[in-house]
Scaffold this motif. Structure first.
Motif, PDB file in Angstrom:
ATOM      1  N   CYS A 157       0.798  -1.240   0.000  1.00 45.01           N
ATOM      2  CA  CYS A 157       0.000   0.000   0.000  1.00 45.01           C
ATOM      3  C   CYS A 157       0.827   1.286   0.000  1.00 45.01           C
ATOM      4  CB  CYS A 157      -0.931   0.010   1.209  1.00 45.01           C
ATOM      5  SG  CYS A 157      -2.142  -1.328   1.203  1.00 45.01           S
ATOM      6  N   LEU A 158       2.132   1.196   0.229  1.00 44.46           N
ATOM      7  CA  LEU A 158       2.993   2.380   0.240  1.00 44.46           C
ATOM      8  C   LEU A 158       4.086   2.208  -0.795  1.00 44.46           C
ATOM      9  CD1 LEU A 158       3.414   2.710   4.125  1.00 44.46           C
ATOM     10  CD2 LEU A 158       1.770   3.924   2.667  1.00 44.46           C
ATOM     11  N   CYS A 159       4.604   3.313  -1.306  1.00 49.09           N
ATOM     12  CA  CYS A 159       5.681   3.223  -2.297  1.00 49.09           C
ATOM     13  C   CYS A 159       6.724   4.301  -2.037  1.00 49.09           C
ATOM     14  CB  CYS A 159       5.149   3.306  -3.727  1.00 49.09           C
ATOM     15  SG  CYS A 159       4.172   4.757  -4.082  1.00 49.09           S
ATOM     16  N   ALA A 160       7.943   4.008  -2.429  1.00 47.74           N
ATOM     17  CA  ALA A 160       9.090   4.854  -2.097  1.00 47.74           C
ATOM     18  C   ALA A 160       8.956   6.267  -2.644  1.00 47.74           C
ATOM     19  CB  ALA A 160      10.367   4.203  -2.631  1.00 47.74           C
ATOM     20  N   GLU A 161       8.368   6.407  -3.835  1.00 45.17           N
ATOM     21  CA  GLU A 161       8.293   7.723  -4.465  1.00 45.17           C
ATOM     22  C   GLU A 161       7.503   8.736  -3.643  1.00 45.17           C
ATOM     23  OE1 GLU A 161       7.905   4.717  -7.962  1.00 45.17           O
ATOM     24  OE2 GLU A 161       7.589   4.784  -5.792  1.00 45.17           O
ATOM     25  N   ASN A 162       6.617   8.245  -2.792  1.00 43.79           N
ATOM     26  CA  ASN A 162       5.735   9.139  -2.044  1.00 43.79           C
ATOM     27  C   ASN A 162       6.185   9.402  -0.614  1.00 43.79           C
ATOM     28  OD1 ASN A 162       4.043   9.273  -4.274  1.00 43.79           O
ATOM     29  ND2 ASN A 162       2.795   7.542  -3.600  1.00 43.79           N
ATOM     30  N   ILE A 163       7.351   8.891  -0.225  1.00 43.14           N
ATOM     31  CA  ILE A 163       7.821   9.091   1.148  1.00 43.14           C
ATOM     32  C   ILE A 163       8.601  10.403   1.229  1.00 43.14           C
ATOM     33  CG2 ILE A 163       9.293   8.173   2.987  1.00 43.14           C
ATOM     34  CD1 ILE A 163       8.621   5.376   1.976  1.00 43.14           C
ATOM     35  N   PRO A 164       8.142  11.352   2.033  1.00 41.05           N
ATOM     36  CA  PRO A 164       8.792  12.669   2.094  1.00 41.05           C
ATOM     37  C   PRO A 164      10.145  12.603   2.805  1.00 41.05           C
ATOM     38  CG  PRO A 164       6.529  12.729   2.966  1.00 41.05           C
ATOM     39  CD  PRO A 164       6.928  11.296   2.852  1.00 41.05           C
ATOM     40  N   ALA A 165      10.938  13.602   2.591  1.00 40.41           N
ATOM     41  CA  ALA A 165      12.208  13.731   3.302  1.00 40.41           C
ATOM     42  C   ALA A 165      11.943  13.821   4.805  1.00 40.41           C
ATOM     43  CB  ALA A 165      12.960  14.964   2.816  1.00 40.41           C
ATOM     44  N   GLY A 166      12.727  13.109   5.579  1.00 42.12           N
ATOM     45  CA  GLY A 166      12.615  13.167   7.031  1.00 42.12           C
ATOM     46  C   GLY A 166      11.474  12.386   7.631  1.00 42.12           C
ATOM     47  N   ALA A 167      10.664  11.699   6.819  1.00 38.73           N
ATOM     48  CA  ALA A 167       9.489  10.972   7.321  1.00 38.73           C
ATOM     49  C   ALA A 167       9.903   9.576   7.770  1.00 38.73           C
ATOM     50  CB  ALA A 167       8.407  10.912   6.252  1.00 38.73           C
ATOM     51  N   THR A 168      10.621   9.531   8.874  1.00 36.22           N
ATOM     52  CA  THR A 168      11.208   8.272   9.333  1.00 36.22           C
ATOM     53  C   THR A 168      10.174   7.274   9.838  1.00 36.22           C
ATOM     54  OG1 THR A 168      11.592   9.310  11.485  1.00 36.22           O
ATOM     55  CG2 THR A 168      13.422   9.321   9.916  1.00 36.22           C
ATOM     56  N   GLN A 169       8.929   7.704  10.012  1.00 31.14           N
ATOM     57  CA  GLN A 169       7.886   6.747  10.385  1.00 31.14           C
ATOM     58  C   GLN A 169       7.678   5.695   9.294  1.00 31.14           C
ATOM     59  OE1 GLN A 169       7.563  10.039   9.897  1.00 31.14           O
ATOM     60  NE2 GLN A 169       5.437  10.647   9.452  1.00 31.14           N
ATOM     61  N   PHE A 170       8.186   5.946   8.086  1.00 23.24           N
ATOM     62  CA  PHE A 170       8.063   4.991   6.987  1.00 23.24           C
ATOM     63  C   PHE A 170       9.241   4.022   6.910  1.00 23.24           C
ATOM     64  CE2 PHE A 170       5.375   8.507   5.624  1.00 23.24           C
ATOM     65  CZ  PHE A 170       4.264   7.857   5.122  1.00 23.24           C
ATOM     66  N   LYS A 171      10.217   4.145   7.815  1.00 23.36           N
ATOM     67  CA  LYS A 171      11.379   3.263   7.735  1.00 23.36           C
ATOM     68  C   LYS A 171      11.058   1.880   8.278  1.00 23.36           C
ATOM     69  CE  LYS A 171      16.114   2.463   9.233  1.00 23.36           C
ATOM     70  NZ  LYS A 171      17.290   2.943  10.003  1.00 23.36           N
ATOM     71  N   CYS A 172      11.398   0.871   7.507  1.00 24.68           N
ATOM     72  CA  CYS A 172      11.312  -0.515   7.942  1.00 24.68           C
ATOM     73  C   CYS A 172      12.354  -1.305   7.164  1.00 24.68           C
ATOM     74  CB  CYS A 172       9.909  -1.085   7.728  1.00 24.68           C
ATOM     75  SG  CYS A 172       9.335  -1.022   6.009  1.00 24.68           S
ATOM     76  N   CYS A 173      12.655  -2.481   7.653  1.00 23.04           N
ATOM     77  CA  CYS A 173      13.674  -3.318   7.019  1.00 23.04           C
ATOM     78  C   CYS A 173      13.120  -4.714   6.772  1.00 23.04           C
ATOM     79  CB  CYS A 173      14.921  -3.405   7.894  1.00 23.04           C
ATOM     80  SG  CYS A 173      15.723  -1.818   8.189  1.00 23.04           S
ATOM     81  N   PRO A 174      13.165  -5.189   5.510  1.00 22.07           N
ATOM     82  CA  PRO A 174      13.627  -4.493   4.309  1.00 22.07           C
ATOM     83  C   PRO A 174      12.732  -3.304   3.975  1.00 22.07           C
ATOM     84  CG  PRO A 174      12.607  -6.593   3.744  1.00 22.07           C
ATOM     85  CD  PRO A 174      12.718  -6.570   5.219  1.00 22.07           C
ATOM     86  N   PRO A 175      13.186  -2.431   3.083  1.00 20.53           N
ATOM     87  CA  PRO A 175      12.487  -1.158   2.885  1.00 20.53           C
ATOM     88  C   PRO A 175      11.286  -1.228   1.954  1.00 20.53           C
ATOM     89  CG  PRO A 175      14.435  -1.223   1.522  1.00 20.53           C
ATOM     90  CD  PRO A 175      14.449  -2.497   2.333  1.00 20.53           C
ATOM     91  N   ILE A 176      10.448  -0.232   2.066  1.00 21.46           N
ATOM     92  CA  ILE A 176       9.378  -0.010   1.094  1.00 21.46           C
ATOM     93  C   ILE A 176      10.033   0.394  -0.224  1.00 21.46           C
ATOM     94  CG2 ILE A 176       7.424   1.497   0.514  1.00 21.46           C
ATOM     95  CD1 ILE A 176       7.087   1.798   3.646  1.00 21.46           C
ATOM     96  N   ARG A 177       9.649  -0.276  -1.306  1.00 22.65           N
ATOM     97  CA  ARG A 177      10.292  -0.037  -2.605  1.00 22.65           C
ATOM     98  C   ARG A 177       9.361   0.714  -3.560  1.00 22.65           C
ATOM     99  NH1 ARG A 177      15.075  -2.638  -1.945  1.00 22.65           N
ATOM    100  NH2 ARG A 177      15.077  -4.443  -0.540  1.00 22.65           N
ATOM    101  N   ASP A 178       9.716   0.763  -4.825  1.00 20.39           N
ATOM    102  CA  ASP A 178       9.015   1.650  -5.759  1.00 20.39           C
ATOM    103  C   ASP A 178       7.702   1.042  -6.272  1.00 20.39           C
ATOM    104  OD1 ASP A 178       9.665  -0.151  -7.843  1.00 20.39           O
ATOM    105  OD2 ASP A 178      11.458   0.978  -8.386  1.00 20.39           O
ATOM    106  N   THR A 179       6.977   1.855  -7.033  1.00 28.59           N
ATOM    107  CA  THR A 179       5.651   1.464  -7.514  1.00 28.59           C
ATOM    108  C   THR A 179       5.699   0.244  -8.418  1.00 28.59           C
ATOM    109  OG1 THR A 179       4.925   3.770  -7.405  1.00 28.59           O
ATOM    110  CG2 THR A 179       3.608   2.275  -8.741  1.00 28.59           C
ATOM    111  N   ASN A 180       6.685   0.171  -9.287  1.00 29.62           N
ATOM    112  CA  ASN A 180       6.801  -0.977 -10.180  1.00 29.62           C
ATOM    113  C   ASN A 180       6.976  -2.271  -9.380  1.00 29.62           C
ATOM    114  OD1 ASN A 180       7.265  -2.279 -12.864  1.00 29.62           O
ATOM    115  ND2 ASN A 180       9.303  -2.609 -12.001  1.00 29.62           N
TER     116      ASN A 180
END
Length: 409
Positions: free
Chosen positions: A271-294
């Protein structure tokens, strides 16, 4: 009916049975779903307590097999009291607790017993527990299986907490030998370190900086190791929180070769994609990371095709200071997303299940593994969920009795 009341049957004009919604009565016996019968064939003079919920939707409760509760030791991050209330509010009637982030971690029989003691009297939904595989604890695995753990989890990279170290090849082979013939399952955080060229002057507040530090190759390298072990030992293996679509072909090839291998992904990867994560929005950090729309679209395709077996939350809370919200530094922030309560919302909005598309269904004789998560259509013993208004009420068939839980906030 008062909270905590025992019920023996739930009646509704809208009960999800198979792929249809119809009037029915769900009969509960010995803390399990015993029977589903037509409302027209149900007698009111059955001598049991019947809860009539009218037009509220009755459906199977959700099993979330990837939750970090963190108690004992880090209850300020999340404890059983708050985690299981959130689960109930979100329609999760069973959750399986991960072995790390609590202190001590669930890596020995003694530590498992301590966790069970800590959970007693604090849980609003049914619970199960994963054990952990760490260097040198292979002799603990069979005693923990006997005591009731659902299976085990290991890391192929630093776990994020020092008390749960990652394993080397020697540890994996030792663990696999212990698990052979037990029917248990080994879960893998499937990332391995790969050689990378250090970036100079990269901005730690840009999500792209963090994303480049955890490339797809780390998952691909790890899953190659998992597939080889799975084929060698024929021990059930499971890949947790797959974020990259690139290893999907490798997973399919291993399965076709006979590997008893399963894989999950998470709500946030879908439901989330890397292109939409703003600078400094560390609440979106997880491992492995959220990747791109494709990549996200490929995960969706694999899920719909049945190549991804389950969707979980990977609920991994922490205290706000660990997220480094003030600095916005992705490289220093805790990696974890808190989403235990929201899986049902995604599903009911059609995010996770497209009822118009063909889906892979289990045969009646197919074995259900302990870690399976999905909306299993009323298989005997499943807890049930009553959706009423904005928040659900969950019937959790726990070790004491079938009881009504209603969480309204």
């Amino acid at each position: 009916m008062k909270l905590g009341s025992n019920v023996s049957a739930v009646k509704s004009n809208r009960v999800l049975v198979g792929d249809e919604v119809r009037p029915a009565v769900v009969v509960i016996k010995d803390e399990r779903i015993h029977q589903i019968i037509s409302s027209s064939n149900f007698s009111k003079d059955v001598g049991c307590e019947v809860l009539d919920v009218g037009n509220s939707l009755v459906m199977p409760g959700i099993v979330d097999s990837h939750v970090h509760v963190n108690e004992p030791g880090r209850a300020s991050w999340e404890g059983f009291w708050t985690a299981t209330r959130a689960a109930a509010a979100g329609g999760v009637t069973t959750l399986v607790d991960m072995p790390l982030n609590s202190i001590p971690p669930t890596t020995t029989l003694r530590n498992f017993e301590e966790k069970l003691k800590e959970a007693t009297g604090k849980c609003f939904v049914d619970m199960a527990f994963w054990g952990g595989v760490v260097p040198g604890n292979q002799r603990e695995l069979r005693p923990m299986i006997k005591a009731g753990v659902a299976g085990f989890k290991c890391f192929l990279i630093h776990s994020g907490v020092d008390e749960f170290p990652h394993v080397a090849d020697f540890d994996l082979h030792a663990a696999m030998k212990q698990l052979q013939g037990t029917g248990s399952v080994l879960l893998f955080h499937a990332e391995k370190e790969v050689q990378q060229t250090p970036e100079e002057n990269a901005d730690p507040c840009q999500y792209s900086t963090f994303l480049r530090s955890r490339p797809d190759a780390m998952e691909l390298e790890a899953i190659q190791t998992v597939a080889q072990l799975c084929l060698q030992y024929r021990v059930r293996c499971h890949i947790v929180h797959l974020s990259s679509a690139k290893p999907l072909k490798l997973i399919q090839e291993a399965r076709q070769a006979g590997a008893p291998l399963t894989v999950e992904t998470t709500h946030h990867y879908l439901c989330l994609c890397a292109e939409n994560i703003p600078a400094g929005a560390t609440q979106f950090k997880c491992c492995p990371p959220i990747r791109d729309t494709n990549n996200q679209e490929q995960l969706w395709s694999a899920l719909k095709a049945g190549h991804i077996d389950m969707v979980v939350s990977d609920h991994s809370p922490c205290t706000p200071d660990l997220k480094k919200l003030d600095s916005g530094d992705f490289t220093q922030a805790w990696g974890g997303i808190s989403s235990l309560q929201f899986g049902t919302v995604f599903q009911l909005n059609g995010k996770l299940f497209d009822y118009s598309a063909p889906t892979r269904r289990r045969s009646k004789n197919e074995i259900k593994t302990p870690h399976t998560i999905c909306l299993d259509w009323f298989i005997t013993g499943s807890p049930i969920l009553v959706l009423e208004g904005r928040y659900p009420a969950c019937f959790s068939l726990n070790s004491v009795s079938a009881h009504l839980i209603s969480i309204s906030s």
